[in-house]
Design an enzyme around this catalytic site. Structure first.
Site, PDB file in Angstrom:
ATOM      1  N   LYS A 235     -37.284  54.220  34.111  1.00  0.00           N
ATOM      2  CA  LYS A 235     -36.915  55.138  35.188  1.00  0.00           C
ATOM      3  C   LYS A 235     -36.150  54.429  36.301  1.00  0.00           C
ATOM      4  O   LYS A 235     -35.250  55.033  36.911  1.00  0.00           O
ATOM      5  CB  LYS A 235     -38.144  55.835  35.753  1.00  0.00           C
ATOM      6  CG  LYS A 235     -39.133  54.946  36.490  1.00  0.00           C
ATOM      7  CD  LYS A 235     -40.313  55.744  36.984  1.00  0.00           C
ATOM      8  CE  LYS A 235     -41.331  54.870  37.701  1.00  0.00           C
ATOM      9  NZ  LYS A 235     -40.808  54.308  38.954  1.00  0.00           N
ATOM     10  N   THR A 236     -36.487  53.166  36.587  1.00  0.00           N
ATOM     11  CA  THR A 236     -35.760  52.443  37.635  1.00  0.00           C
ATOM     12  C   THR A 236     -34.303  52.247  37.243  1.00  0.00           C
ATOM     13  O   THR A 236     -33.399  52.353  38.076  1.00  0.00           O
ATOM     14  CB  THR A 236     -36.431  51.084  37.914  1.00  0.00           C
ATOM     15  OG1 THR A 236     -37.802  51.296  38.260  1.00  0.00           O
ATOM     16  CG2 THR A 236     -35.741  50.369  39.062  1.00  0.00           C
TER      17      THR A 236
ATOM     18  N   ASP B  48     -38.506  58.936  43.764  1.00  0.00           N
ATOM     19  CA  ASP B  48     -39.221  58.248  42.693  1.00  0.00           C
ATOM     20  C   ASP B  48     -40.710  58.600  42.771  1.00  0.00           C
ATOM     21  O   ASP B  48     -41.225  58.920  43.844  1.00  0.00           O
ATOM     22  CB  ASP B  48     -39.016  56.740  42.858  1.00  0.00           C
ATOM     23  CG  ASP B  48     -39.552  55.948  41.675  1.00  0.00           C
ATOM     24  OD1 ASP B  48     -39.752  56.540  40.595  1.00  0.00           O
ATOM     25  OD2 ASP B  48     -39.768  54.731  41.826  1.00  0.00           O
TER      26      ASP B  48
ATOM     27  N   GLN C 275     -49.323  60.091  35.097  1.00  0.00           N
ATOM     28  CA  GLN C 275     -49.658  58.912  35.890  1.00  0.00           C
ATOM     29  C   GLN C 275     -49.971  59.274  37.341  1.00  0.00           C
ATOM     30  O   GLN C 275     -49.888  58.417  38.224  1.00  0.00           O
ATOM     31  CB  GLN C 275     -48.522  57.894  35.839  1.00  0.00           C
ATOM     32  CG  GLN C 275     -48.251  57.355  34.436  1.00  0.00           C
ATOM     33  CD  GLN C 275     -47.200  56.269  34.423  1.00  0.00           C
ATOM     34  OE1 GLN C 275     -47.436  55.137  34.845  1.00  0.00           O
ATOM     35  NE2 GLN C 275     -46.024  56.606  33.933  1.00  0.00           N
TER      36      GLN C 275
ATOM     37  N   ARG D 246     -50.330  49.722  30.583  1.00  0.00           N
ATOM     38  CA  ARG D 246     -49.912  48.458  31.226  1.00  0.00           C
ATOM     39  C   ARG D 246     -49.698  47.369  30.181  1.00  0.00           C
ATOM     40  O   ARG D 246     -49.066  46.357  30.464  1.00  0.00           O
ATOM     41  CB  ARG D 246     -50.970  47.958  32.222  1.00  0.00           C
ATOM     42  CG  ARG D 246     -51.303  48.844  33.410  1.00  0.00           C
ATOM     43  CD  ARG D 246     -50.100  49.384  34.118  1.00  0.00           C
ATOM     44  NE  ARG D 246     -49.737  50.697  33.600  1.00  0.00           N
ATOM     45  CZ  ARG D 246     -48.561  51.276  33.800  1.00  0.00           C
ATOM     46  NH1 ARG D 246     -47.623  50.664  34.496  1.00  0.00           N
ATOM     47  NH2 ARG D 246     -48.308  52.480  33.312  1.00  0.00           N
TER      48      ARG D 246
END
Length: 757
Positions: A29-30, A226, A257, A611
């Site tokens: 996404k970044t 974001d 999330q 993670r």
């Protein structure tokens, strides 16, 4: 653009208008955000300073800024990039609002004015403690933390003290309303804002001032958000107002999330985005670039049991089929040693200690892992240690800066008027405070006007000297950079010299921390984040996400990371050990019987699973010490949601010994016997005695039988009614009890000291 997969490419190329990007964990996404901003600039849709990008942590904002600068200005020198970057509006919600409010200081509603202070958590707690003391409210009945939490929820829901009072249902709600009103009045008198006020006041300006609204709606041609699933009502209203005119709003998030409801985050905001914007485009990012296939299969199987979500299925892009391991330990100590043994095994295969993260639901679970790692001499970092900006010496220096900018900040005054020691004692300060209150002045104004009635000549002279010092420093502030102001404060106040007199390790560490503050100020100037002292002070209370964790041991081989699942959000590690997967632990006991809370606990579990990049280990225990009791725990319901073929199951060798002992002995003797088993292991080197175990009743006695509908009483939770009687595969009984005041709790009748009513 060749780096983008088809879904990412669609999001980046979206021409304009509302866009919803559902970005699964590890889906890039970044990359999408930075490439989208860069494309808007390159195609002339907006200039860099006409794009607003907001996120939730300073770390994420800094990453966005650095990546965008690298794309837009790859051939510029660092100095040239820093100059260009000063025009970028990339930051957290709170930093954006602080920057906006500084620019609109002349339009703030009374009694706020230019130079307002931003109170951090410590300042807020101190202010709330004063309010509770003034109202003579016992902190055992309403603690400062609880009161601040209630006030924060009200502010983020758009409720003022009057509304809270109108909706009060009991005496406690009425007390909160009164505390809220007094707390807000206290902040206004000090010309100070807390974190929630930044959002509320910015939203209020946009709603009430047409000129302010028109300016900010035209200043930004595109707004990107974001982690949209973590927005609260105040943030939602702010974003909606900013994008109302052009509707070029891009939101990126993942409802799976959303784990911050306790911060007033509302995951339903992202779920209703397409209702707010019926013409919105939707792009789902499902290709995962972080985790291997077995990890994603486990993650998908767990989160699929949540109802309120956008359906999606993470797909791996990395090869590898090492199985996910599910381990059953005897108790939390056995679990900790199992985790250490796994780390040592991988360490022998060449992995660095930085590759490992041990995750757990609550901070209290870290203790046994810290002990086990310490005994084996394995360095570790404990996320959640003393934060850099919470260290005394840093708060002292920042208090000087705050008082220079906002002379009405009595909290800052009180903190540093005698730091370093000037011989100004508590009696003197109390008299000064009384004089200031009588005259309607701030403490600094009282010093400037020599309101020294009842104060001895020597003390009055020292107060006047302090006033002269601050006046001299204040005359220089407008002409210096933040770093230069800090240096002047350290020199003129003799604060650094006072720290240097302490030749201990702690004293040296404090000096180094102050020097690190100078480094931070210089770095922020270089990248254009804080050119003025106002901008620097905007950032200081909002730096929590960047604070260094507590670190233990020699770091030459790296460090194992210990952290809660909430702290792990946004991070990744090659090897993750997700521990404590038991009913009452994960999911947490407060969520049991509450469908909405249970779904958030499942999302928290999902965050922990995702993670892991290469290997994932899950663990639960047969029994655990909780709240002073040695209790048997059922495996987490989330484990039952994982198909058996997706995990490799293992058991601790000590588990069989423990179960055998429990069959032959009563519960108390079994627990003590297990402690002695541990003591027999030479390398563990610790003593566990019967005195360490806290028991609430005679374990030899059979617990009374209860049935659904029975009325019972508990020493802590009070009266309630048995709602459900549950029996596990070994015949162990637990009760679900709906308490009249405490809500639904899951208790073991053998330990709970219940009495029948």
């Amino acid at each position: 653009m060749k780096r983008l997969n088809p879904a990412q490419d669609r999001a980046v190329r979206h021409p304009g208008g509302p866009l919803l990007v559902l970005a699964g964990a590890g889906s890039g996404k970044t990359l999408v955000l930075t490439e989208r901003m860069a494309r808007l600039v390159r195609e002339g849709a907006a200039r860099p300073w006409e794009i607003l990008a907001v996120t939730f942590t300073n770390k994420a904002a800094r990453s966005l800024r650095e990546r965008l600068c690298g794309i837009l200005w790859p051939r510029m020198t660092p100095e040239e990039v820093a100059k260009e970057a000063r025009g970028l509006w990339i930051g957290t919600f709170h930093s954006f609002c602080a920057r906006m409010l500084r620019m609109e200081a002349g339009k703030l509603p009374s009694p706020y004015g230019p130079g307002f202070s931003i109170f951090d958590e410590d300042d807020q707690t101190r202010a709330m403690r004063e309010v509770l003391a003034h109202l003579e409210i016992d902190t055992d009945d309403l603690s400062p933390r609880t009161a601040l939490s209630a006030v924060s929820r009200a502010k983020n829901a758009g409720k003022g003290p009057e509304r809270v009072a109108q909706e009060a249902r009991n005496f406690r709600d009425e007390a909160v309303a009164e505390v809220y009103e007094r707390y807000q009045a206290h902040l206004e008198r000090l010309n100070a804002l807390d974190y929630d006020d930044l959002l509320v006041l910015a939203g209020r300006l946009l709603a009430e001032r047409e000129d302010v609204r028109a300016y900010w709606q035209t200043r930004f041609k595109h707004v990107l958000v974001d982690e949209y699933q973590d927005t609260n009502l105040a943030q939602y209203r702010l974003v909606t107002a900013l994008a109302a005119q052009h509707r070029n709003l891009t939101v990126v998030g993942d409802v799976d999330q959303s784990i911050y409801s306790w911060r007033a985050a509302d995951f339903r905001i992202i779920l209703r985005f397409e209702q707010d914007y019926p013409d919105a485009a939707r792009v789902t990012l499902e290709e995962n670039y972080r985790s291997r296939r077995p990890i994603l299969e486990v993650a998908n199987s767990v989160i699929a049991h949540n109802v309120e979500r956008y359906p999606k299925n993470l797909r791996p892009t990395r090869p590898g089929d090492d199985p996910v391991v599910l381990h059953c330990a005897a108790d939390e100590r056995d679990e900790a040693w199992w985790a250490v043994e796994r780390i040592l095994e991988f360490r022998a295969q060449g992995r660095g200690l930085d590759d490992f993260a041990i995750l757990y639901r609550t901070n209290a679970q870290s203790r046994v892992f810290e002990e086990a790692l310490g005994i084996r001499g394995i360095p570790y970092r404990l996320v959640g240690g003393v934060k850099f900006f919470d260290r005394k010496e840093i708060k002292d220096v920042v208090a000087y800066l705050r008082l220079l900018v906002n002379p009405r900040d009595d909290v800052a005054f009180w903190r540093i008027v005698n730091v370093p020691r000037r011989g100004i004692g508590g009696t003197t300060l109390n008299r000064l405070r009384d004089n200031a209150a009588t005259a309607g002045l701030s403490l600094m104004a009282a010093v400037e006007s020599a309101a020294f009635a009842g104060i001895g000549a020597a003390a009055a002279r020292k107060l006047a000297e302090f006033g002269s010092l601050m006046a001299a420093l204040g005359s220089e502030v407008q002409h210096l950079t933040p770093e230069q102001v800090i240096r002047r404060v350290l020199e003129e106040s003799a604060y650094l010299a006072a720290l240097a007199k302490d030749d201990s390790e702690e004293g040296h560490a404090r000096v180094e921390n102050v020097r690190e503050l100078l480094t931070r100020a210089a770095e922020m100037l270089e990248v254009g984040e804080a050119v003025t002292l106002d901008e620097f002070l905007n950032s200081v209370p909002l730096q929590g996400a960047d604070d260094a964790p507590a670190e233990v041991g020699d770091a030459s081989a790296g460090r194992v990371t210990l952290m809660t699942l909430h702290s792990a959000k946004g991070l990744e590690y090659p090897v993750v050990l997700l521990t404590g997967l038991e009913e009452g632990v994960l999911p947490h006991i407060r969520s049991l019987g509450e469908p909405e809370a249970e779904e958030e606990e499942r999302r928290l579990c999902y965050v922990g699973i995702t993670r892991a990049a290469d290997r994932l280990f899950l663990s639960h225990t047969e029994a655990r010490h909780l709240a002073g009791q040695f209790r048997r725990n059922l495996p987490s319901r989330f484990l039952s949601e994982i198909p058996r073929h997706l995990v490799e199951r293992t058991e601790s060798p000590a588990l069989a010994r423990y179960l055998k002992a429990r069959e032959a002995l009563n519960e108390r003797e079994a627990a003590v016997r297990w402690a002695r088993f541990e003591n027999d292991l030479e390398d563990r080197r610790r003593q566990v005695s019967e005195a360490d175990l806290v028991w609430t009743q005679d374990f030899d006695a059979e617990p009374p039988a209860f049935a659904v509908g029975d009325r019972v009483a508990h020493p802590k939770f009070g009266p309630g009614e048995v709602a459900e009687v549950m029996t596990d595969r070994r015949g162990v009984v637990t009760l679900a009890i709906a308490f009249d005041d405490a809500g639904r709790k899951i208790l073991d009748p053998k330990f709970a000291a219940l009495t029948r009513l």
